[in-house]
Design a protein around this motif. Structure first.
Motif, PDB file in Angstrom:
ATOM      1  N   PRO A  24       0.837  -1.201   0.000  1.00  0.00           N
ATOM      2  CA  PRO A  24       0.000   0.000   0.000  1.00  0.00           C
ATOM      3  C   PRO A  24       0.874   1.254   0.000  1.00  0.00           C
ATOM      4  N   GLN A  26       0.328   5.486   0.590  1.00  0.00           N
ATOM      5  CA  GLN A  26      -0.581   6.608   0.891  1.00  0.00           C
ATOM      6  C   GLN A  26       0.171   7.899   0.555  1.00  0.00           C
ATOM      7  N   THR A  29       5.869   8.808   1.692  1.00  0.00           N
ATOM      8  CA  THR A  29       7.092   9.406   2.253  1.00  0.00           C
ATOM      9  C   THR A  29       8.011   8.362   2.883  1.00  0.00           C
ATOM     10  N   ASP A  30       7.507   7.171   3.147  1.00  0.00           N
ATOM     11  CA  ASP A  30       8.371   6.034   3.502  1.00  0.00           C
ATOM     12  C   ASP A  30       8.571   5.130   2.294  1.00  0.00           C
ATOM     13  N   TYR A  72      -0.576  14.686   8.291  1.00  0.00           N
ATOM     14  CA  TYR A  72      -0.188  15.374   9.536  1.00  0.00           C
ATOM     15  C   TYR A  72      -0.664  16.825   9.544  1.00  0.00           C
ATOM     16  N   THR A 103       1.156  10.537   6.590  1.00  0.00           N
ATOM     17  CA  THR A 103      -0.088  10.277   7.324  1.00  0.00           C
ATOM     18  C   THR A 103       0.163   9.432   8.578  1.00  0.00           C
ATOM     19  N   ASP A 116       6.710   9.112  15.104  1.00  0.00           N
ATOM     20  CA  ASP A 116       6.281  10.079  16.131  1.00  0.00           C
ATOM     21  C   ASP A 116       4.817   9.933  16.546  1.00  0.00           C
ATOM     22  N   ILE A 160      -5.045  -0.845   6.869  1.00  0.00           N
ATOM     23  CA  ILE A 160      -5.453   0.024   7.985  1.00  0.00           C
ATOM     24  C   ILE A 160      -6.499   0.989   7.438  1.00  0.00           C
TER      25      ILE A 160
HETATM   26  C1  LIG Z   1      12.398  13.738   4.812  1.00  0.00           C
HETATM   27  C2  LIG Z   1      11.576  12.859   5.713  1.00  0.00           C
HETATM   28  C3  LIG Z   1      11.377  13.232   7.030  1.00  0.00           C
HETATM   29  C4  LIG Z   1      10.620  12.408   7.876  1.00  0.00           C
HETATM   30  N1  LIG Z   1      10.440  12.799   9.177  1.00  0.00           N
HETATM   31  C5  LIG Z   1       9.709  12.022  10.004  1.00  0.00           C
HETATM   32  C6  LIG Z   1       9.523  12.408  11.361  1.00  0.00           C
HETATM   33  O1  LIG Z   1       9.986  13.464  11.816  1.00  0.00           O
HETATM   34  N2  LIG Z   1       8.783  11.583  12.152  1.00  0.00           N
HETATM   35  C7  LIG Z   1       8.226  10.427  11.678  1.00  0.00           C
HETATM   36  O2  LIG Z   1       7.559   9.727  12.443  1.00  0.00           O
HETATM   37  N3  LIG Z   1       8.403  10.035  10.399  1.00  0.00           N
HETATM   38  C8  LIG Z   1       9.117  10.802   9.555  1.00  0.00           C
HETATM   39  N4  LIG Z   1       9.305  10.400   8.253  1.00  0.00           N
HETATM   40  C9  LIG Z   1       8.735   9.133   7.809  1.00  0.00           C
HETATM   41  C10 LIG Z   1       7.325   9.236   7.161  1.00  0.00           C
HETATM   42  O3  LIG Z   1       7.077  10.548   6.714  1.00  0.00           O
HETATM   43  C11 LIG Z   1       6.239   8.837   8.156  1.00  0.00           C
HETATM   44  O4  LIG Z   1       6.436   7.518   8.610  1.00  0.00           O
HETATM   45  C12 LIG Z   1       4.821   8.962   7.563  1.00  0.00           C
HETATM   46  O5  LIG Z   1       3.894   8.843   8.607  1.00  0.00           O
HETATM   47  C13 LIG Z   1       4.524   7.923   6.509  1.00  0.00           C
HETATM   48  O6  LIG Z   1       3.224   8.189   6.015  1.00  0.00           O
HETATM   49  P1  LIG Z   1       2.879   8.026   4.461  1.00  0.00           P
HETATM   50  O7  LIG Z   1       1.420   8.282   4.291  1.00  0.00           O
HETATM   51  O8  LIG Z   1       3.802   8.824   3.616  1.00  0.00           O
HETATM   52  O9  LIG Z   1       3.193   6.465   4.298  1.00  0.00           O
HETATM   53  P2  LIG Z   1       3.655   5.587   3.022  1.00  0.00           P
HETATM   54  O10 LIG Z   1       5.058   5.866   2.671  1.00  0.00           O
HETATM   55  O11 LIG Z   1       2.629   5.725   1.943  1.00  0.00           O
HETATM   56  O12 LIG Z   1       3.522   4.167   3.702  1.00  0.00           O
HETATM   57  C14 LIG Z   1       4.300   3.812   4.842  1.00  0.00           C
HETATM   58  C15 LIG Z   1       4.066   2.345   5.194  1.00  0.00           C
HETATM   59  O13 LIG Z   1       2.736   2.154   5.597  1.00  0.00           O
HETATM   60  C16 LIG Z   1       2.064   1.240   4.721  1.00  0.00           C
HETATM   61  N5  LIG Z   1       0.706   1.768   4.567  1.00  0.00           N
HETATM   62  C17 LIG Z   1       0.338   3.015   4.201  1.00  0.00           C
HETATM   63  N6  LIG Z   1      -1.000   3.141   4.258  1.00  0.00           N
HETATM   64  C18 LIG Z   1      -1.487   1.944   4.672  1.00  0.00           C
HETATM   65  C19 LIG Z   1      -2.795   1.443   4.943  1.00  0.00           C
HETATM   66  N7  LIG Z   1      -3.913   2.204   4.818  1.00  0.00           N
HETATM   67  N8  LIG Z   1      -2.922   0.161   5.357  1.00  0.00           N
HETATM   68  C20 LIG Z   1      -1.813  -0.619   5.518  1.00  0.00           C
HETATM   69  N9  LIG Z   1      -0.555  -0.201   5.292  1.00  0.00           N
HETATM   70  C21 LIG Z   1      -0.388   1.074   4.876  1.00  0.00           C
HETATM   71  C22 LIG Z   1       2.895   1.226   3.441  1.00  0.00           C
HETATM   72  O14 LIG Z   1       2.763   0.037   2.702  1.00  0.00           O
HETATM   73  C23 LIG Z   1       4.295   1.400   4.013  1.00  0.00           C
HETATM   74  O15 LIG Z   1       4.770   0.163   4.508  1.00  0.00           O
HETATM   75  C24 LIG Z   1      10.049  11.205   7.381  1.00  0.00           C
HETATM   76  C25 LIG Z   1      10.230  10.847   6.032  1.00  0.00           C
HETATM   77  C26 LIG Z   1      10.989  11.668   5.197  1.00  0.00           C
HETATM   78  C27 LIG Z   1      11.170  11.261   3.761  1.00  0.00           C
END
Ligand SMILES: Cc1cc2nc3c(=O)[nH]c(=O)nc-3n(C[C@H](O)[C@H](O)[C@H](O)COP(=O)(O)OP(=O)(O)OC[C@H]3O[C@@H](n4cnc5c(N)ncnc54)[C@H](O)[C@@H]3O)c2cc1C
Length: 286
Positions: A24, A26, A29-30, A72, A103, A116, A160
């Motif tokens: 998945p 969303q 960013t990971d 966020y 997210t 976080d 989720i």
């Molecule tokens: C420059 C940078 C700075 C960052 N700083 C921080 C920080 O300060 N603190 C922090 O906590 N994180 C940080 N992160 C990490 C990231 O931004 C967070 O973990 C964020 O919450 C990921 O959300 P996303 O929607 O982008 O997830 P995605 O990258 O889309 O997904 C993340 C994971 O969750 C899974 N996933 C997503 N949605 C679902 C769903 N509905 N059901 C099941 N699985 C799902 C995906 O398959 C993947 O394994 C940073 C990342 C970057 C690149």
């Protein structure tokens, strides 16, 4: 690599059931960082951004239901009232760009011990709503969701859908140690929530154990000994900090040593309880 683009939740569940190996995405960013660095090359990406309901939040049955795709920025802008601890944590995530895309659902999906969102979700007593086409909905308390480093209770065919968080009934605080003030992964973090009606204090430790975790003995100490009408007893505050530090099980790594993390957890535990207690006494006096 296939790119699956469901437009409804039912289509998303069907796609995950048919392709359990799909990843998945969303905010990405990971996921995109991992793909760019060749950490993984999944057979398919399951893009959830067209499933509009995931970006919504609502107050349902006395709980705040935050869709897995709520970024966020919306937590900060719209949920600081009912969910102050989560909003404080959201404010510290990455940069404005990351907060616009990233997210809480993605943080849960990644299940990094340094995420976080996790400490405030633990302190507040949140419950994660997950679903599969075959077995329907499962409600997993946050404390049971994290199983290991980047491992969660989510099954391969599950997604989720939302996280349910009790709205604050007392002060909440989040504290994070990093090597600078922005764009930083936590060296360690701590969240605290007062639950005055239940005469209980919730805790969450981040980045100081294989999983985010509560400091259970410290919570029990306060449940037994805190006088909710009086100023904080300095000896009780000190013991609370010690028990929070004892609940941590950190490692030495590039971001910090285990010894430093244990020390920092005790400091953050004492600070957040002091801040929350000052607010609590002010609210009582008003
Ligand atoms: C420059 C940078 C700075 C960052 N700083 C921080 C920080 O300060 N603190 C922090 O906590 N994180 C940080 N992160 C990490 C990231 O931004 C967070 O973990 C964020 O919450 C990921 O959300 P996303 O929607 O982008 O997830 P995605 O990258 O889309 O997904 C993340 C994971 O969750 C899974 N996933 C997503 N949605 C679902 C769903 N509905 N059901 C099941 N699985 C799902 C995906 O398959 C993947 O394994 C940073 C990342 C970057 C690149």
């Amino acid at each position: 690599m296939d790119f699956l683009r469901p437009t409804t939740w039912e289509e998303a569940l069907a796609a995950k059931a048919d392709r359990p190996g799909s990843v998945p995405i969303q905010g990405g960013t990971d996921v995109m960082v991992e793909i760019n660095f060749d950490v993984r090359r999944p057979p398919a990406l399951l893009d959830l951004t067209r499933v509009a309901e995931l970006r919504e939040w609502s107050m349902t049955g006395g709980l705040c239901r935050v869709g897995a795709g709520v970024p966020y920025a919306a937590v900060v802008g719209e949920l600081a009232g009912p969910l102050p601890g989560l909003a404080q944590a959201a404010r510290t995530v990455g940069s404005p760009q990351i907060r616009n895309r990233g997210t809480v659902g993605g943080n849960l999906g990644a299940a990094s011990p340094a995420g976080d969102s996790h400490p405030p979700l633990l302190a507040a007593g949140a419950v994660v709503e997950v679903e599969s086409r075959e077995r329907g909905v499962r409600m997993i308390p946050a404390a049971e969701f994290y199983l290991g480093v980047k491992r969660s209770a989510l099954e391969p065919d599950e997604l989720i859908r939302a996280v349910h968080v009790p709205p604050a009934t007392g002060p909440q605080y989040f504290s994070k140690v990093g090597t600078r003030n922005a764009m930083v992964i936590a060296v360690c973090s701590f969240a605290l929530a007062l639950h005055p009606r239940e005469r209980r204090v919730g805790t969450g430790i981040g980045s100081a154990a294989p999983t985010p975790r509560r400091a259970l003995e410290a919570e029990e100490l306060l449940a037994a000994e805190l006088d909710w009408e009086a100023p904080l007893d300095p000896a009780l505050l000190r013991r609370f900090g010690e028990l929070c530090a004892r609940a941590a099980a950190p490692i030495d790594d590039v971001r910090g040593t285990a010894a430093y993390r244990v020390h920092a957890i005790s400091v953050m535990a004492r600070r957040t309880l002091t801040w929350a207690w000052n607010d609590h006494l002010k609210e009582r006096a008003a």
